[in-house]
Design a protein around this motif. Structure first.
Motif, short mmCIF file in Angstrom:
data_model
loop_
_atom_site.label_atom_id
_atom_site.label_comp_id
_atom_site.label_asym_id
_atom_site.label_seq_id
_atom_site.Cartn_x
_atom_site.Cartn_y
_atom_site.Cartn_z
N ASP A 3 0.85 -1.19 0.00
CA ASP A 3 0.00 0.00 0.00
C ASP A 3 0.89 1.24 0.00
OD1 ASP A 3 0.81 0.50 2.64
OD2 ASP A 3 -1.11 -0.06 3.52
N ALA A 4 0.28 2.43 0.04
CA ALA A 4 1.03 3.68 -0.07
C ALA A 4 2.02 3.88 1.06
CB ALA A 4 0.05 4.86 -0.14
N GLN A 5 1.77 3.30 2.23
CA GLN A 5 2.66 3.43 3.39
C GLN A 5 3.73 2.34 3.41
OE1 GLN A 5 -0.90 3.72 3.88
NE2 GLN A 5 -0.41 5.87 3.50
N GLY A 6 3.69 1.39 2.48
CA GLY A 6 4.68 0.33 2.44
C GLY A 6 4.28 -0.92 3.19
N LYS A 7 3.03 -1.00 3.62
CA LYS A 7 2.55 -2.21 4.30
C LYS A 7 2.32 -3.30 3.25
CE LYS A 7 -1.18 -3.91 7.22
NZ LYS A 7 -2.25 -4.51 6.45
N VAL A 8 2.82 -4.50 3.55
CA VAL A 8 2.67 -5.61 2.62
C VAL A 8 1.22 -6.10 2.64
CG1 VAL A 8 3.40 -7.96 2.06
CG2 VAL A 8 5.07 -6.31 2.92
N ILE A 9 0.58 -6.10 1.48
CA ILE A 9 -0.79 -6.58 1.33
C ILE A 9 -0.78 -8.06 0.97
CG2 ILE A 9 -2.91 -6.34 -0.02
CD1 ILE A 9 -2.13 -3.34 -0.33
N ASP A 10 0.15 -8.45 0.10
CA ASP A 10 0.21 -9.84 -0.36
C ASP A 10 1.55 -10.05 -1.04
OD1 ASP A 10 -0.63 -12.43 -0.83
OD2 ASP A 10 -2.38 -11.87 -2.02
N THR A 11 1.97 -11.30 -1.16
CA THR A 11 3.20 -11.66 -1.86
C THR A 11 2.93 -12.88 -2.73
OG1 THR A 11 4.55 -10.87 -0.02
CG2 THR A 11 5.62 -12.33 -1.59
N VAL A 12 3.29 -12.77 -4.00
CA VAL A 12 3.15 -13.87 -4.94
C VAL A 12 4.54 -14.39 -5.27
CG1 VAL A 12 2.38 -14.51 -7.26
CG2 VAL A 12 1.01 -12.94 -5.88
N SER A 29 -0.64 -17.32 -6.63
CA SER A 29 -1.68 -16.35 -6.96
C SER A 29 -1.95 -15.45 -5.77
CB SER A 29 -2.96 -17.08 -7.36
OG SER A 29 -3.99 -16.17 -7.66
N SER A 30 -2.19 -14.16 -6.04
CA SER A 30 -2.57 -13.26 -4.94
C SER A 30 -3.97 -13.65 -4.46
CB SER A 30 -2.54 -11.80 -5.41
OG SER A 30 -3.40 -11.61 -6.52
N LYS A 31 -4.28 -13.25 -3.25
CA LYS A 31 -5.58 -13.62 -2.65
C LYS A 31 -6.75 -13.13 -3.49
CE LYS A 31 -3.56 -13.74 1.97
NZ LYS A 31 -2.27 -13.10 1.76
N ASP A 32 -6.58 -11.98 -4.17
CA ASP A 32 -7.66 -11.45 -5.00
C ASP A 32 -7.63 -12.00 -6.43
OD1 ASP A 32 -5.51 -10.11 -6.16
OD2 ASP A 32 -6.15 -8.11 -5.54
N GLY A 33 -6.62 -12.81 -6.75
CA GLY A 33 -6.51 -13.41 -8.08
C GLY A 33 -5.98 -12.48 -9.15
N ALA A 34 -5.58 -11.26 -8.79
CA ALA A 34 -5.14 -10.28 -9.78
C ALA A 34 -3.71 -10.54 -10.26
CB ALA A 34 -5.23 -8.87 -9.21
N LEU A 62 -4.49 -5.59 -13.79
CA LEU A 62 -4.50 -4.34 -13.02
C LEU A 62 -5.91 -3.90 -12.67
CD1 LEU A 62 -1.73 -2.43 -15.02
CD2 LEU A 62 -1.48 -3.75 -12.91
N SER A 63 -6.89 -4.27 -13.49
CA SER A 63 -8.28 -3.87 -13.22
C SER A 63 -8.86 -4.61 -12.01
CB SER A 63 -9.15 -4.11 -14.45
OG SER A 63 -9.22 -5.50 -14.74
N ARG A 64 -8.26 -5.74 -11.62
CA ARG A 64 -8.76 -6.52 -10.48
C ARG A 64 -8.04 -6.20 -9.18
NH1 ARG A 64 -9.10 -12.74 -11.91
NH2 ARG A 64 -9.85 -12.74 -9.77
N LEU A 65 -6.96 -5.42 -9.25
CA LEU A 65 -6.21 -5.10 -8.04
C LEU A 65 -7.04 -4.26 -7.08
CD1 LEU A 65 -2.62 -4.12 -9.21
CD2 LEU A 65 -3.24 -6.01 -7.70
N SER A 66 -6.89 -4.53 -5.82
CA SER A 66 -7.54 -3.73 -4.79
C SER A 66 -7.08 -2.28 -4.93
CB SER A 66 -7.14 -4.27 -3.41
OG SER A 66 -7.52 -3.38 -2.42
N PRO A 67 -7.98 -1.29 -4.72
CA PRO A 67 -7.59 0.10 -4.88
C PRO A 67 -6.50 0.56 -3.91
CG PRO A 67 -9.92 -0.09 -4.28
CD PRO A 67 -9.39 -1.46 -4.43
N ASN A 68 -6.31 -0.19 -2.80
CA ASN A 68 -5.27 0.23 -1.86
C ASN A 68 -3.88 -0.29 -2.23
OD1 ASN A 68 -6.00 -2.39 -1.16
ND2 ASN A 68 -5.51 -2.10 1.00
N VAL A 69 -3.76 -1.04 -3.33
CA VAL A 69 -2.44 -1.46 -3.82
C VAL A 69 -1.84 -0.28 -4.58
CG1 VAL A 69 -1.16 -3.01 -5.33
CG2 VAL A 69 -3.05 -3.91 -3.95
N GLU A 70 -0.75 0.24 -4.05
CA GLU A 70 -0.06 1.39 -4.65
C GLU A 70 1.17 0.96 -5.45
OE1 GLU A 70 0.48 5.71 -4.94
OE2 GLU A 70 -1.18 4.54 -4.17
N PHE A 71 1.83 -0.13 -4.98
CA PHE A 71 3.08 -0.58 -5.58
C PHE A 71 3.05 -2.07 -5.85
CE2 PHE A 71 4.13 2.87 -2.63
CZ PHE A 71 4.86 3.73 -3.43
#
Length: 196
Positions: free
Chosen positions: A59-68, A74-79, A102-111
């Protein structure tokens, strides 16, 4: 196609209008060892290099959302989908591919941070012709970064994508990291991608 230098950033939107689905191709070769015929008989030929490509979602603060990675394809959201582990690095072209919708990525994924590491502990002194490239959904190559530096490190933050006002920017990093897994490299990845 744009060939990037270390720390250079390009806008992917300026390279292609078809950006809902992209893929990252990562490739490398084992360093060819000298030794001739007898050297080849006694282990002087090229060895296989098992590098592992990973994609870290931050996310924008550098918190890890997921790791593939090869451990979680596969990421948890399948993106984000990793197409599988290559254990040798032999052959031409991409050794490992990571696909991103990219269209399936959660909006809080910044990087999206793209890394390569050696789980077996082989160093980048044993790696040749390492590269990362990004392609659009029509397989048009938008950008390529060739890693030219070798060294005793076991991991590299090779490139990242950053969401910027609805568009994505691709940055070549080529940052040598310590760690044989992407998790061991995480503090260096976050510092370079978010604070870089």
């Amino acid at each position: 196609m744009v060939s990037l230098s270390k720390n250079q950033t390009i806008s992917l939107a300026k390279q292609s209008s078809a950006l809902s689905q992209i893929q990252f191709g990562l490739g490398w070769d084992p360093v060819k060892k000298k030794g001739g015929f007898l050297g080849g008989l006694f282990g002087g030929g090229s060895d296989s290099i098992d590098l592992d490509a990973s994609c870290v979602l931050l996310d924008a603060q550098g918190k890890v959302i997921d790791t593939v990675s090869f451990r979680q394809l596969s990421s948890k959201d399948g993106a984000i989908v990793h197409t599988g582990d290559n254990l040798t690095g032999e052959g031409d072209g991409d050794d490992e591919v990571i696909k991103a919708d990219l269209s399936r990525l959660s909006p809080n994924v910044e990087f999206l941070a793209l890394t390569v590491n050696s789980f077996r502990g082989q160093t980048f002194n044993e790696v040749d012709n390492a590269f990362c490239r990004v392609l659009d959904q029509s397989s048009k190559e938008l950008g390529r970064f060739r890693l030219t530096e070798q060294g005793s490190h076991t991991g590299v933050l090779i490139a990242s994508l950053r969401r910027s006002g609805g568009e994505w920017n691709f940055t070549a990093h080529g940052l040598a990291c310590t760690g044989r897994t992407v998790e061991e490299m995480m503090s260096q990845i976050v510092a370079a991608v978010v604070n870089g």
